[in-house]
Each structure stands twice: as C-alpha cells, then as structure tokens.
Design a protein around this motif. Structure first.
Motif, PDB file in Angstrom:
ATOM      1  N   GLU A  24       3.507  15.645  -6.980  1.00 34.12           N
ATOM      2  CA  GLU A  24       4.945  15.750  -6.735  1.00 34.12           C
ATOM      3  C   GLU A  24       5.709  14.517  -7.220  1.00 34.12           C
ATOM      4  N   GLN A  25       4.980  13.570  -7.830  1.00 34.62           N
ATOM      5  CA  GLN A  25       5.569  12.356  -8.384  1.00 34.62           C
ATOM      6  C   GLN A  25       6.419  11.623  -7.347  1.00 34.62           C
ATOM      7  N   LYS A  26       5.750  11.280  -6.249  1.00 33.07           N
ATOM      8  CA  LYS A  26       6.405  10.507  -5.207  1.00 33.07           C
ATOM      9  C   LYS A  26       5.335   9.863  -4.335  1.00 33.07           C
ATOM     10  N   ASN A  27       5.746   8.942  -3.494  1.00 24.19           N
ATOM     11  CA  ASN A  27       4.870   8.355  -2.490  1.00 24.19           C
ATOM     12  C   ASN A  27       5.198   8.980  -1.141  1.00 24.19           C
ATOM     13  N   ASN A  28       4.184   9.515  -0.489  1.00 20.74           N
ATOM     14  CA  ASN A  28       4.423  10.115   0.824  1.00 20.74           C
ATOM     15  C   ASN A  28       4.879   9.060   1.839  1.00 20.74           C
ATOM     16  N   TRP A  29       4.302   7.865   1.723  1.00 20.53           N
ATOM     17  CA  TRP A  29       4.748   6.712   2.508  1.00 20.53           C
ATOM     18  C   TRP A  29       4.302   5.449   1.792  1.00 20.53           C
ATOM     19  N   GLU A  30       4.935   4.330   2.115  1.00 21.00           N
ATOM     20  CA  GLU A  30       4.586   3.064   1.494  1.00 21.00           C
ATOM     21  C   GLU A  30       4.986   1.910   2.392  1.00 21.00           C
ATOM     22  N   VAL A  31       4.268   0.794   2.241  1.00 15.91           N
ATOM     23  CA  VAL A  31       4.588  -0.445   2.956  1.00 15.91           C
ATOM     24  C   VAL A  31       5.072  -1.442   1.917  1.00 15.91           C
ATOM     25  N   GLU A  32       6.270  -1.946   2.110  1.00 18.85           N
ATOM     26  CA  GLU A  32       6.922  -2.739   1.068  1.00 18.85           C
ATOM     27  C   GLU A  32       7.349  -4.108   1.587  1.00 18.85           C
ATOM     28  N   VAL A  33       7.210  -5.135   0.717  1.00 17.49           N
ATOM     29  CA  VAL A  33       7.734  -6.468   0.991  1.00 17.49           C
ATOM     30  C   VAL A  33       9.016  -6.625   0.175  1.00 17.49           C
ATOM     31  N   PRO A  34      10.160  -6.806   0.802  1.00 19.20           N
ATOM     32  CA  PRO A  34      11.434  -6.846   0.073  1.00 19.20           C
ATOM     33  C   PRO A  34      11.495  -7.957  -0.975  1.00 19.20           C
ATOM     34  N   TRP A  35      12.174  -7.671  -2.063  1.00 20.99           N
ATOM     35  CA  TRP A  35      12.572  -8.632  -3.100  1.00 20.99           C
ATOM     36  C   TRP A  35      11.446  -9.088  -4.035  1.00 20.99           C
ATOM     37  N   VAL A  36      10.219  -9.108  -3.594  1.00 21.83           N
ATOM     38  CA  VAL A  36       9.160  -9.812  -4.319  1.00 21.83           C
ATOM     39  C   VAL A  36       8.965  -9.259  -5.729  1.00 21.83           C
ATOM     40  N   MET A  37       8.895  -7.918  -5.861  1.00 22.37           N
ATOM     41  CA  MET A  37       8.631  -7.346  -7.182  1.00 22.37           C
ATOM     42  C   MET A  37       9.773  -7.617  -8.150  1.00 22.37           C
ATOM     43  N   GLY A  38      11.008  -7.592  -7.654  1.00 23.65           N
ATOM     44  CA  GLY A  38      12.142  -7.889  -8.512  1.00 23.65           C
ATOM     45  C   GLY A  38      12.092  -9.304  -9.050  1.00 23.65           C
ATOM     46  N   LEU A  39      11.697 -10.255  -8.204  1.00 22.83           N
ATOM     47  CA  LEU A  39      11.601 -11.649  -8.644  1.00 22.83           C
ATOM     48  C   LEU A  39      10.476 -11.837  -9.649  1.00 22.83           C
ATOM     49  N   ILE A  40       9.333 -11.166  -9.418  1.00 19.35           N
ATOM     50  CA  ILE A  40       8.211 -11.280 -10.346  1.00 19.35           C
ATOM     51  C   ILE A  40       8.533 -10.615 -11.680  1.00 19.35           C
ATOM     52  N   GLY A  41       9.091  -9.419 -11.619  1.00 20.99           N
ATOM     53  CA  GLY A  41       9.271  -8.622 -12.830  1.00 20.99           C
ATOM     54  C   GLY A  41      10.488  -8.953 -13.645  1.00 20.99           C
ATOM     55  N   THR A  42      11.517  -9.571 -13.026  1.00 22.97           N
ATOM     56  CA  THR A  42      12.761  -9.814 -13.761  1.00 22.97           C
ATOM     57  C   THR A  42      13.240 -11.260 -13.688  1.00 22.97           C
ATOM     58  N   ARG A  43      12.667 -12.079 -12.765  1.00 19.96           N
ATOM     59  CA  ARG A  43      13.120 -13.450 -12.561  1.00 19.96           C
ATOM     60  C   ARG A  43      14.608 -13.496 -12.157  1.00 19.96           C
ATOM     61  N   SER A  44      15.068 -12.478 -11.473  1.00 26.35           N
ATOM     62  CA  SER A  44      16.457 -12.448 -11.048  1.00 26.35           C
ATOM     63  C   SER A  44      16.570 -11.619  -9.775  1.00 26.35           C
ATOM     64  N   VAL A  45      17.756 -11.661  -9.165  1.00 23.00           N
ATOM     65  CA  VAL A  45      18.008 -10.843  -7.980  1.00 23.00           C
ATOM     66  C   VAL A  45      18.970  -9.702  -8.284  1.00 23.00           C
ATOM     67  N   ILE A 100       0.859  -1.181   0.000  1.00 22.63           N
ATOM     68  CA  ILE A 100       0.000   0.000   0.000  1.00 22.63           C
ATOM     69  C   ILE A 100       0.894   1.230   0.000  1.00 22.63           C
ATOM     70  N   ALA A 101       0.356   2.348  -0.469  1.00 25.51           N
ATOM     71  CA  ALA A 101       1.142   3.581  -0.516  1.00 25.51           C
ATOM     72  C   ALA A 101       0.212   4.779  -0.553  1.00 25.51           C
ATOM     73  N   ASP A 102       0.712   5.893  -0.059  1.00 26.11           N
ATOM     74  CA  ASP A 102       0.036   7.185  -0.185  1.00 26.11           C
ATOM     75  C   ASP A 102       0.679   7.890  -1.374  1.00 26.11           C
ATOM     76  N   ILE A 103      -0.004   7.825  -2.528  1.00 27.01           N
ATOM     77  CA  ILE A 103       0.576   8.284  -3.789  1.00 27.01           C
ATOM     78  C   ILE A 103       0.344   9.781  -3.956  1.00 27.01           C
ATOM     79  N   ASN A 104       1.380  10.499  -4.264  1.00 25.82           N
ATOM     80  CA  ASN A 104       1.329  11.944  -4.504  1.00 25.82           C
ATOM     81  C   ASN A 104       1.734  12.180  -5.955  1.00 25.82           C
ATOM     82  N   GLU A 105       0.747  12.165  -6.857  1.00 27.55           N
ATOM     83  CA  GLU A 105       1.053  12.296  -8.288  1.00 27.55           C
ATOM     84  C   GLU A 105       1.514  13.702  -8.636  1.00 27.55           C
TER      85      GLU A 105
END
Length: 527
Positions: free
Chosen positions: A281-302, A274-279
């Motif tokens: 200013e093109q940034k997220n005011n805050w976000e909750v992130e799970v490490p590594w997961v998106m990189g593995l899904i999007g690139t199949r690599s570390v 989840i994130a508080d998106i600030n379009e």
C-alpha cells in the motif's frame, strides 16, 4: 531484449564476488595503519615487544592481503565478461580510475608489502618504518581510485553522452576525481576499514587476556586497538553523516527508500527509528520518529524538504516522458547524423535519456509504449524499501555499539589497571564479526539502493549486461562461489591457526606455546 533471468544472474554473480571480496578489504585497510602505529613506537622506544607486535599482526595482515588481491582480480574482469555493454558505454570514464588503481594495487602495494616482510634485516629502522608508512598510504590510495570509480556510478559528474559515439565521454577528469559523492564514500569506507582492523586486534587481544597468556603483548595490542578504534568509530559516524548529505543531494530516491519516506514531510524531516513498512500500500502502518534529525542530515538546513517516494515518482514520470522523446530523437540521429531537427530535440531532452531507456526492458520500439508501461518504468525507479530501511538501521546500530565498546575499552586502558574486566573482554571477543556485518550492509545499501541503474540516472542495469547464455552464468556463478568459499575457508583456517599460536608463532623464545625457547622472556622484551 535481454532476458530477466540473464540480468538477475549477472547481478547475483557480481554481488556474490563483491561481497566475498569485501570481507578482506576492510581488514587490509585498517590493519596497515595499526602496524604503522606499532612500528613507530618500536622505532621511537627501541622496545623489542613493539617490533614483535608489528611482525605478528603483520603476519595476519599478509594472509588477509593475499586473499583480498586474489578475490579482487575477478571483479575487474567481470566488467568485460558479464557487463560488456556497460564497459563499452562508460569505459572511457570508468576505465581511467580502474587503471590507476591497478598500478597502485599490483605494483606499488605489492612491492612495498614485499619490502615490509623481507626488509626487517636488510633495512634500517627508519627506512623500514618509511616502507610501512608508504604501504599504508598505497593501500588507501588503491581504495581511493576504486571509490572514485564507484562514486561516479552513483553521481555521474564530469561526463556527457555523445550522439556521435553513442557513449558517455569524460569532459572533466578533475570533476570525476573530486566528485563529492566519491570523496564522501572514500573517507567513510576507509574509516570503516580502520574500525574493522581495530576490532580484529581488540578481539584477539581480549582472547589472550581472558586466558592470561602473553599478557604484556596483549595489553599493548589492546591499548593501541582501543585508541585507534575509538577515533575510527567516531570518524565512521561523523563521515557517515556526510555520506548521508551527499546521498540526499545526488540520490533522493535512495534517501527516501532508506527512510521509508513515502510522503514529503514538512522541513526539517524527522528521522524514522523503526517502522512497520507496508510496501503493497506504499505506506508505513506505524513509525517511531525523532524530529528534525533527518532534515539536518539530508539537507544541512531547517527549511529544505526531502522529497518522499510519491513525489519522486511524479517527477520521474515526467522524466520518463522526456526520455521517450530523447530516445526517439537519438534513433533518428543514428539513421542520419545530420538531422538538425532531431539533434535540437535530443539536446533539449538528453538529460533524461536514461529514463527513456528504462522502457527498453519492456519494448524495443518506443512507438509501442503504453501508459501502463510508463507506470511500470516509473515504479522500477524505486528500489524495495524494506531491505534498504532495515539494512541501514542494523548497520548504524552496530556502529554505535562498536563506539560504546571502544569508548569503554579506551577508558579501561587509560586507567592503567592491571587486569581488564572479564565482561569487557568477552564483549570485545563476541563483537568480532560486527564490523564485517556493518561493512557488508553498507555495501548492500549503497549498491542495491542505486537500482535500477548501473550509472545512476544514465544507464539502466538491464541494458548493461553481456549477451551470455544462462547456462554459462549458472556455471560461472557456481564456480566462483565454490572457489571463493574455499579461499574463505583457507583464510579462516590460517587466521585461526596463527591467532591461536599468538606471538609464539614468531619463534623468538619470548612467548608462550613456542617450539623454540630462548633465554629472554616477555618481561625482558618489554624493557
């Protein structure tokens, strides 16, 4: 230049008709395999209740199929009426899978569905089962060719632009067919259809069980839906991961928008829950992130990075500059096809032609382009992040909720308990709309995330529309929405009517609420 209002209305009309149509498609894709499972059990066991299940759920399938065909016809006609330049520009490529789909849908499917409904007393059990199997295959083949066409719009492989015809031309048919994006979309979409069909049967069966009517019929239907739904939910999630990978490879802008990833993060990138998106200013005011997961899904690599929006815009700025050169060279070639210097310049920059065409939204003459207009074109290459981010997360959340439901429903089935827990049945009933909401959101994320392109990186949306009057679009839009709403009301009325009647609508005398009562009862049918 085409007016913004004309483009917006054309997009709105196509979106409205597509969203209506996609209310019917997933159920058709999913229900037909459930019918095949039920009829297969009937042929193997000879128990009449399984034939009744096939015929009853087949009746609801037939209503839905008829409405799906009706709403789908206008979609294909819109390519010629509302998107004429698009049809001219890519018709040689896009038309081939659509033509094959037309043969599948209107000849193969329609013939087999006719045999399914009218062949029960004319065909032997094995032959009728073969018809049902071919009907299921044909339905999925129809979806395959539509998604091959759509997959090419997302990732235009096997084609190139010809300066002689001023159109995109196919150079490799099989590259179009085996486009990784198209194949990933196909398996993910049909799995979502299987999930929709399973939820439909599970929810209605739960309603019967809550009211303790036609219990043996409902328990069997519940069991089939639970097992098939669990497998389908797992497939949707696993194949959705594959779709994420193909998006990361072919459409990095869409991936960054889905993740609200403004900055390129160290590999492997984390998944933002989840994130508080600030379009602004093109940034997220805050976000909750799970490490590594998106990189593995999007690139199949570390080790491979997923580019953020800011870096993508820098890259697109360079592509727009090269696109301007390509457009100017193409205009010189239009005046003189034998201009070798212009041809050499065009060949060097032709892969970025589409990015130069983005400026046609603002100026017709490339010599009038200013740095401010270039910046506007670069900003246009990024879709709005907020609807992409939350649309995707709601879809995924519903997917995991359905996985949990089908898992518990399947476990309750293999326990072979006499009665299902009321809370489980109520949960299943209230979850009925979930797969439709998820499917509509999936369509939205895929199509809205492709903007500002009709053909990703090749043809901007604002150049694709027909030259129509705004008033005619208002009129046709109102007409379509009114007509499709009437069709949706008819569909809902018929579905609710026959679902309330239940298997008693078959008139066999074996079920509750029948007008004709036979000597057999439901217990006898189950033997």
């Amino acid at each position: 230049m085409i007016s913004e209002q004309l483009v917006d209305l054309s997009r709105l009309q196509f979106a409205a008709t597509a969203l209506y149509h996609f209310l019917f498609v997933p159920l058709t894709i999913g229900m037909v395999w459930l019918l095949l499972i039920m009829e297969s059990v009937y042929v193997m066991t000879g128990k009449v209740i399984w034939r009744d299940m096939t015929q009853f759920w087949g009746k609801l399938f037939g209503i839905n199929f008829a409405l799906g065909v009706t709403t789908g016809i206008t979609l294909e006609f819109q390519f010629g009426t509302n998107w004429a330049y698009y049809s001219h520009y890519v018709g040689d490529i896009f038309g081939a899978p659509l033509a094959i789909e037309g043969l599948m849908a209107f000849f193969l499917e329609s013939t087999l569905i006719g045999l399914f409904f009218f062949g029960w007393s004319r065909l032997s059990k094995p032959k009728h089962l073969l018809v049902t199997m071919l009907m299921a295959v044909g339905t999925n083949l129809s979806a395959l060719w539509i998604l091959i066409a759509n997959g090419w719009m997302q990732n235009p492989v096997g084609s190139e632009f010809s300066y002689l015809t001023m159109r995109m031309e196919m150079v490799d048919f099989w590259a179009v067919v085996f486009n990784p994006d198209a194949q990933a979309k196909f398996v993910h979409t049909v799995s979502a259809g299987y999930l929709t069909g399973s939820m439909f049967v599970l929810s209605i069966s739960s309603w019967y069980l809550l009211r303790k009517r036609d219990v043996e019929f409902a328990k069997r239907s519940f069991g089939v839906a639970a097992a098939f739904g669990l497998a389908s939910a797992l497939s949707v999630i696993v194949l959705g991961d594959e779709s994420g990978y193909t998006v990361g490879e072919a459409q990095q802008t869409k991936m960054a928008a889905i993740e609200a990833m403004w900055e390129t993060k160290p590999a492997p990138a984390g998944l933002t829950l989840i994130a508080d998106i600030n379009e602004a200013e093109q940034k997220n005011n805050w976000e909750v992130e799970v490490p590594w997961v998106m990189g593995l899904i999007g690139t199949r690599s570390v080790s491979k990075q997923i580019p953020g929006i800011h870096d993508i815009k820098i890259k697109n700025h360079e592509r727009v500059l090269r696109g301007i050169v390509a457009v100017k060279a193409l205009e010189a070639l239009r005046k003189n096809r034998h201009d070798e210097q212009a041809l050499a310049i065009f060949n060097v920059n032709k892969n970025d032609l589409g990015f130069g065409l983005l400026l046609k939204r603002y100026v017709s003459d490339m010599d009038q382009v200013t740095p401010e207009l270039i910046d506007r074109a670069v900003n246009d290459t990024i879709p709005r992040v907020t609807p992409m981010f939350w649309g995707f997360r709601i879809m995924v959340g519903l997917g995991f909720a359905m996985l949990a439901l089908f898992g518990i429903a399947f476990f309750s089935t293999i326990k072979a308990s006499k009665e299902k827990s009321p809370w489980l049945l109520k949960w299943a009933l209230w979850m009925l709309p979930a797969p439709w909401i998820a499917c509509e959101l999936g369509w939205f994320v895929a199509e809205y995330g492709r903007q500002p392109w009709t053909i990703y990186g090749v043809l901007p949306t604002h150049l694709s529309v027909s030259t129509l009057s705004v008033n005619s679009l208002y009129g046709s839009l109102a007409g379509f929405v009114t007509f499709y709403t009437v069709l949706l009301i008819v569909e809902m009325y018929l579905m609710v009517k026959f679902a309330r009647q239940g298997p008693g609508s078959l008139g066999t005398g074996r079920y509750q609420f029948e007008t004709t009562h036979g000597a057999d009862n439901l217990l006898g049918a189950a033997k």
